[in-house]
Scaffold this active site. Structure first.
Site, PDB file in Angstrom:
ATOM      1  N   CYS A  35       0.922  -1.233  -0.059  1.00  0.00           N
ATOM      2  CA  CYS A  35      -0.106   0.110   0.135  1.00  0.00           C
ATOM      3  C   CYS A  35       0.897   1.123  -0.237  1.00  0.00           C
ATOM      4  O   CYS A  35       0.325   2.475  -0.193  1.00  0.00           O
ATOM      5  CB  CYS A  35      -0.991   0.019   1.348  1.00  0.00           C
ATOM      6  SG  CYS A  35      -0.001   0.185   2.767  1.00  0.00           S
ATOM      7  N   CYS A 104      -2.562  -3.229   8.648  1.00  0.00           N
ATOM      8  CA  CYS A 104      -2.160  -1.846   9.287  1.00  0.00           C
ATOM      9  C   CYS A 104      -1.666  -1.891  10.593  1.00  0.00           C
ATOM     10  O   CYS A 104      -0.948  -1.185  10.790  1.00  0.00           O
ATOM     11  CB  CYS A 104      -3.571  -1.048   8.810  1.00  0.00           C
ATOM     12  SG  CYS A 104      -4.330  -1.220   7.345  1.00  0.00           S
TER      13      CYS A 104
HETATM   14 FE1  FES Z   1      -1.691   0.559   4.117  1.00  0.00          FE
HETATM   15 FE2  FES Z   1      -3.328   0.384   5.691  1.00  0.00          FE
HETATM   16  S1  FES Z   1      -3.533   0.315   3.811  1.00  0.00           S
HETATM   17  S2  FES Z   1      -1.456   0.422   6.366  1.00  0.00           S
END
Ligand code: FES
Length: 128
Positions: A35, A104
Site C-alpha cells: 500500500c 495496518c
Molecule cells: Fe496501508 Fe493500511 S492500507 S497500512
C-alpha cells in the site's frame, strides 16, 4: 454494523502522541510495500521505561489509529513489555479492525520493534 469501531474512528480523528522526539533514544521506520504506507516511531527511554513515544504515520486511517493506540499501550511501560506488543493486541484495544485492515496494525508492531532495535543498537549495555 459499522465497518470501523468507535475507538478506531476516535484514534483516527484525534491521534494521540503525534509528532517527533528530537533527542529520541530509538527511532524505527517501517513501511508496507503493497500500500506504500509508512510509519515512524520515536522512543524516549529512561531507566528501562518508555518515558515518551511519538509517531508520524503517512498512511491509511487504520494505520493512524493503530499507531495512536500502540503508543498509548506502551507509554510508561517497561521496554520488555513494549517488545511483546503484538498487532493483535493493538487491534483488540481498538475493538477490532476489518480483516483486510489487519496488516495496518502490523505496521505499528513492526515500527515499535524497529525503534527498540535501534535503541539496543545505540545502547548495547541496556538491560532487556
Ligand atoms: Fe496501508 Fe493500511 S492500507 S497500512
Amino acid at each position: 454494523m459499522a465497518l470501523y469501531s468507535e475507538k478506531v474512528m476516535d484514534h483516527f480523528r484525534n491521534p494521540r502522541n503525534v509528532g517527533v522526539i528530537e533527542d529520541a533514544d530509538g527511532i524505527g521506520e517501517v513501511g508496507n510495500a503493497k500500500c506504500g504506507d509508512i510509519m515512524k516511531m520515536y522512543l524516549k527511554i529512561e531507566d528501562g521505561i518508555i518515558a515518551d513515544v511519538k509517531f508520524e504515520t503517512f498512511g491509511c486511517g487504520s494505520a493512524i489509529a493503530s499507531s495512536s493506540m500502540a503508543t498509548e499501550l506502551i507509554k510508561g511501560k517497561p521496554v520488555a513489555e513494549a517488545l511483546q506488543l503484538t498487532n493483535k493486541a493493538v487491534a483488540e484495544a481498538l475493538d477490532g479492525l476489518p480483516d483486510y485492515k489487519m496488516h495496518c496494525s502490523v505496521l505499528a508492531e513492526e515500527a515499535i520493534r524497529s525503534a527498540l532495535e535501534d535503541y539496543y543498537k545505540k545502547h548495547p549495555d541496556a538491560a532487556i
